[in-house]
Design a protein around this motif. Structure first.
Motif, short mmCIF file in Angstrom:
data_model
loop_
_atom_site.label_atom_id
_atom_site.label_comp_id
_atom_site.label_asym_id
_atom_site.label_seq_id
_atom_site.Cartn_x
_atom_site.Cartn_y
_atom_site.Cartn_z
N ARG A 18 -5.33 -39.40 1.27
CA ARG A 18 -5.15 -37.95 1.29
C ARG A 18 -4.38 -37.46 0.08
N HIS A 19 -4.35 -38.28 -0.98
CA HIS A 19 -3.83 -37.83 -2.27
C HIS A 19 -4.76 -38.36 -3.36
N PRO A 20 -5.07 -37.56 -4.38
CA PRO A 20 -6.00 -38.01 -5.42
C PRO A 20 -5.54 -39.30 -6.14
N TYR A 21 -4.23 -39.50 -6.26
CA TYR A 21 -3.77 -40.74 -6.92
C TYR A 21 -4.09 -41.95 -6.05
N SER A 69 5.98 -28.99 -11.69
CA SER A 69 4.91 -28.83 -10.70
C SER A 69 4.36 -30.22 -10.37
N CYS A 70 3.06 -30.34 -10.08
CA CYS A 70 2.50 -31.64 -9.71
C CYS A 70 2.58 -32.62 -10.90
N ARG A 71 3.21 -33.75 -10.68
CA ARG A 71 3.38 -34.73 -11.76
C ARG A 71 2.09 -35.46 -12.09
N PHE A 72 1.10 -35.36 -11.20
CA PHE A 72 -0.17 -36.05 -11.43
C PHE A 72 -1.22 -35.10 -12.04
N ALA A 73 -0.87 -33.83 -12.22
CA ALA A 73 -1.87 -32.82 -12.60
C ALA A 73 -2.63 -33.17 -13.88
N GLY A 74 -1.96 -33.73 -14.86
CA GLY A 74 -2.61 -34.03 -16.13
C GLY A 74 -3.69 -35.10 -16.03
N ARG A 75 -3.75 -35.81 -14.90
CA ARG A 75 -4.71 -36.90 -14.76
C ARG A 75 -5.63 -36.70 -13.55
N CYS A 76 -5.50 -35.56 -12.91
CA CYS A 76 -6.16 -35.38 -11.61
C CYS A 76 -7.49 -34.66 -11.76
N ARG A 77 -8.54 -35.20 -11.16
CA ARG A 77 -9.87 -34.58 -11.26
C ARG A 77 -9.99 -33.33 -10.41
N PHE A 78 -9.04 -33.12 -9.48
CA PHE A 78 -9.12 -31.95 -8.61
C PHE A 78 -8.15 -30.84 -9.04
N ALA A 79 -7.48 -31.02 -10.17
CA ALA A 79 -6.43 -30.08 -10.56
C ALA A 79 -6.98 -28.67 -10.80
N THR A 80 -6.22 -27.68 -10.37
CA THR A 80 -6.52 -26.27 -10.66
C THR A 80 -5.21 -25.60 -11.08
N ASP A 122 -3.48 -23.71 -9.37
CA ASP A 122 -2.55 -23.74 -8.23
C ASP A 122 -1.59 -24.92 -8.30
N CYS A 123 -1.99 -25.95 -9.05
CA CYS A 123 -1.21 -27.19 -9.06
C CYS A 123 -0.10 -27.17 -10.09
N THR A 124 -0.06 -26.15 -10.93
CA THR A 124 0.82 -26.22 -12.10
C THR A 124 1.88 -25.12 -12.15
N PRO A 136 6.89 -26.79 -7.86
CA PRO A 136 6.91 -28.14 -7.25
C PRO A 136 5.99 -28.18 -6.03
N ILE A 137 5.34 -29.31 -5.85
CA ILE A 137 4.42 -29.48 -4.72
C ILE A 137 5.18 -30.24 -3.62
N PRO A 138 5.35 -29.64 -2.45
CA PRO A 138 6.07 -30.34 -1.38
C PRO A 138 5.15 -31.31 -0.64
N SER A 154 1.12 -35.74 2.46
CA SER A 154 0.61 -35.84 1.09
C SER A 154 1.25 -34.75 0.24
N ARG A 155 1.50 -35.09 -1.03
CA ARG A 155 2.06 -34.11 -1.97
C ARG A 155 0.89 -33.54 -2.79
N CYS A 156 0.01 -32.82 -2.13
CA CYS A 156 -1.17 -32.28 -2.82
C CYS A 156 -1.60 -30.99 -2.14
N VAL A 157 -1.98 -30.00 -2.96
CA VAL A 157 -2.42 -28.72 -2.38
C VAL A 157 -3.93 -28.70 -2.15
N HIS A 158 -4.64 -29.75 -2.55
CA HIS A 158 -6.10 -29.75 -2.41
C HIS A 158 -6.59 -30.95 -1.60
N VAL A 159 -5.88 -31.27 -0.54
CA VAL A 159 -6.32 -32.36 0.34
C VAL A 159 -7.72 -32.06 0.86
S1 SF4 Z 1 -1.65 -30.92 -6.36
FE1 SF4 Z 1 -3.42 -30.58 -7.67
S2 SF4 Z 1 -3.10 -31.81 -9.50
FE2 SF4 Z 1 -1.69 -32.54 -7.91
S3 SF4 Z 1 -2.75 -34.22 -6.95
FE3 SF4 Z 1 -3.24 -32.39 -5.76
S4 SF4 Z 1 -5.14 -31.59 -6.67
FE4 SF4 Z 1 -4.27 -33.07 -8.10
#
Ligand code: SF4
Length: 175
Positions: free
Chosen positions: A89-92, A126-137, A139-141, A144-146, A155-160
């Motif tokens: 439930r997290h892209p990483y 904001s999201c520390r994985f955003a620069g490498r995430c295929r689902f980033a938008t 909203d992720c930047t 901070p993502i709780p 999960s620490r992701c807004v796009h589960v």
């Molecule tokens: S919050 Fe956004 S950038 Fe971060 S892991 Fe989720 S989809 Fe990817």
């Protein structure tokens, strides 16, 4: 043998918690299995808690009830091991699982996560994985993502939801 001696020394004080950091790294497969069996047996016999720090999904699957995935100094997912492996439930977590060599067809390219982990001096707020995430938008930047609840854990992701949609599409493709 050296690993066993190290484990014996760690257990001499009869700890309630044993933290083993990469306890089977660089061991061959049969010795690795022996060391893992030993740790799990000791855990069960002594009623001791065991935390394994590992990059090896096989070790995790064999020995752990619960899995916590960390990225750039943060917990990004926490769930029962079986659920996390079956339905990350997290892209990483999902990208790590897709990179397991045994899951890739012979001769095919091993999937990789593009980019590199940002250094601590440059961790985004904001999201520390955003620069490498295929689902980033966008909203992720922004902030901070709780950690938030999912159907399996947190999960620490807004796009589960996007991972769930991909999972459903993959299930249709392989059916
Ligand atoms: S919050 Fe956004 S950038 Fe971060 S892991 Fe989720 S989809 Fe990817």
């Amino acid at each position: 043998m050296a690993q066993r001696v190290a484990i014996a020394r760690a257990l001499a004080g009869e700890p309630e918690l044993l933290i083993a950091d990469e306890p089977t790294t660089a061991l061959d497969v049969s010795v690795q299995a022996g060391v893992l069996d030993l740790l799990v047996d000791l855990r069960d016999q002594r009623g001791m808690a065991l935390i394994l720090v590992t990059h090896d999904w096989g070790v995790l699957a064999d020995a752990c009830d619960r899995a916590i995935v960390m990225y750039a100094g943060q917990i990004v997912e926490d769930a029962p091991t079986r659920d996390l492996i079956a339905a990350p439930r997290h892209p990483y977590s999902a990208a790590l699982l897709e990179s397991i060599p045994a899951k890739v067809d012979p001769g095919a390219m091993l999937p990789m996560i593009g980019g590199t982990v940002p250094p601590p001096s440059n961790w985004p707020t904001s999201c520390r994985f955003a620069g490498r995430c295929r689902f980033a938008t966008d909203d992720c930047t922004h902030a901070p993502i709780p950690l938030t609840r999912t159907d399996t854990g947190v999960s620490r992701c807004v796009h589960v939801d996007r991972l769930e949609e991909k999972e459903a599409a993959d299930a249709v493709t392989t059916a």
